[in-house]
Design a protein around this motif. Structure first.
Motif, PDB file in Angstrom:
ATOM      1  N   UNK A  69      46.607  60.262  41.896  1.00 24.93           N
ATOM      2  CA  UNK A  69      46.615  59.329  42.902  1.00 24.93           C
ATOM      3  C   UNK A  69      46.262  57.709  42.384  1.00 24.93           C
ATOM      4  N   UNK A  70      46.765  56.729  43.145  1.00 30.44           N
ATOM      5  CA  UNK A  70      46.451  55.356  42.850  1.00 30.44           C
ATOM      6  C   UNK A  70      45.010  55.262  42.854  1.00 30.44           C
ATOM      7  N   UNK A  71      44.237  54.428  41.854  1.00 28.61           N
ATOM      8  CA  UNK A  71      42.680  54.421  41.705  1.00 28.61           C
ATOM      9  C   UNK A  71      42.418  53.434  42.805  1.00 28.61           C
ATOM     10  N   UNK A  72      41.082  53.779  43.294  1.00 26.43           N
ATOM     11  CA  UNK A  72      40.568  52.844  44.533  1.00 26.43           C
ATOM     12  C   UNK A  72      40.202  51.485  43.685  1.00 26.43           C
ATOM     13  N   UNK A  77      38.419  48.911  38.992  1.00 25.28           N
ATOM     14  CA  UNK A  77      37.431  47.942  38.076  1.00 25.28           C
ATOM     15  C   UNK A  77      36.857  48.885  36.952  1.00 25.28           C
ATOM     16  N   UNK A  78      36.497  49.877  37.182  1.00 26.30           N
ATOM     17  CA  UNK A  78      35.892  50.790  36.034  1.00 26.30           C
ATOM     18  C   UNK A  78      37.083  50.847  34.838  1.00 26.30           C
ATOM     19  N   UNK A  79      38.339  50.876  35.100  1.00 25.92           N
ATOM     20  CA  UNK A  79      39.212  50.901  34.205  1.00 25.92           C
ATOM     21  C   UNK A  79      39.407  49.532  33.426  1.00 25.92           C
ATOM     22  N   UNK A  85      38.535  50.464  25.487  1.00 29.04           N
ATOM     23  CA  UNK A  85      38.775  52.079  25.200  1.00 29.04           C
ATOM     24  C   UNK A  85      39.724  52.785  25.605  1.00 29.04           C
ATOM     25  N   UNK A  86      40.492  52.476  26.624  1.00 31.32           N
ATOM     26  CA  UNK A  86      41.493  53.053  27.470  1.00 31.32           C
ATOM     27  C   UNK A  86      42.871  52.686  26.492  1.00 31.32           C
TER      28      UNK A  86
END
Length: 142
Positions: A69-72, A77-79, A85-86
């Protein structure tokens, strides 16, 4: 008194075969793809190109087809806060004489014509027209 320690990004959690995040980065209770999802049916990405599939609805469909799914806005914001890190998250673009910030779609709609995005250079979240093309990083729960 001692000053509070600065907050740092949440370190990714190693994935195990039972947590359903294989091939992804796990941050808290969120599995994040390690690269952007391409949802352009028309070749390379051209910023703000209008077409039938390069829009918010196309982004939603692309994630659904992957079982994701597309993130909320909160997840986006977490991403953003863990982008170092990602890895692989774009912040700016330059194509010839044009330069600008890169926006990522969120699942949150502002109204029937606009959805929220996050600027991955500044962190700003704002509504953009759904017919615009932006970057996409699909997510799922472990």
């Amino acid at each position: 008194t001692r000053a509070a320690a600065p907050t740092s990004p949440t370190p990714p959690t190693p994935t195990t075969p039972t947590d359903n995040c294989i091939g992804m980065i796990k941050i808290g209770s969120l599995c994040v793809e390690t690269s952007d999802t391409s949802y352009s049916y028309h070749g390379t990405v051209t910023y703000y190109r209008i077409s039938e599939h390069n829009n918010w609805a196309g982004a939603v469909l692309a994630c659904e087809l992957k079982g994701m799914r597309v993130p909320s806005l909160n997840e986006l914001n977490i991403i953003f806060n863990n982008k170092s890190l990602i890895g692989g998250l774009l912040e700016t673009y330059r194509d010839g004489r044009n330069y600008g910030h890169i926006y990522y779609w969120s699942a949150n709609e502002k109204d029937s014509n606009t959805a929220y995005v996050q600027d991955f250079y500044s962190g700003l979240q704002e509504g953009h027209w759904k017919f615009l093309e932006h970057q996409l990083r699909c997510v799922k729960s472990p």
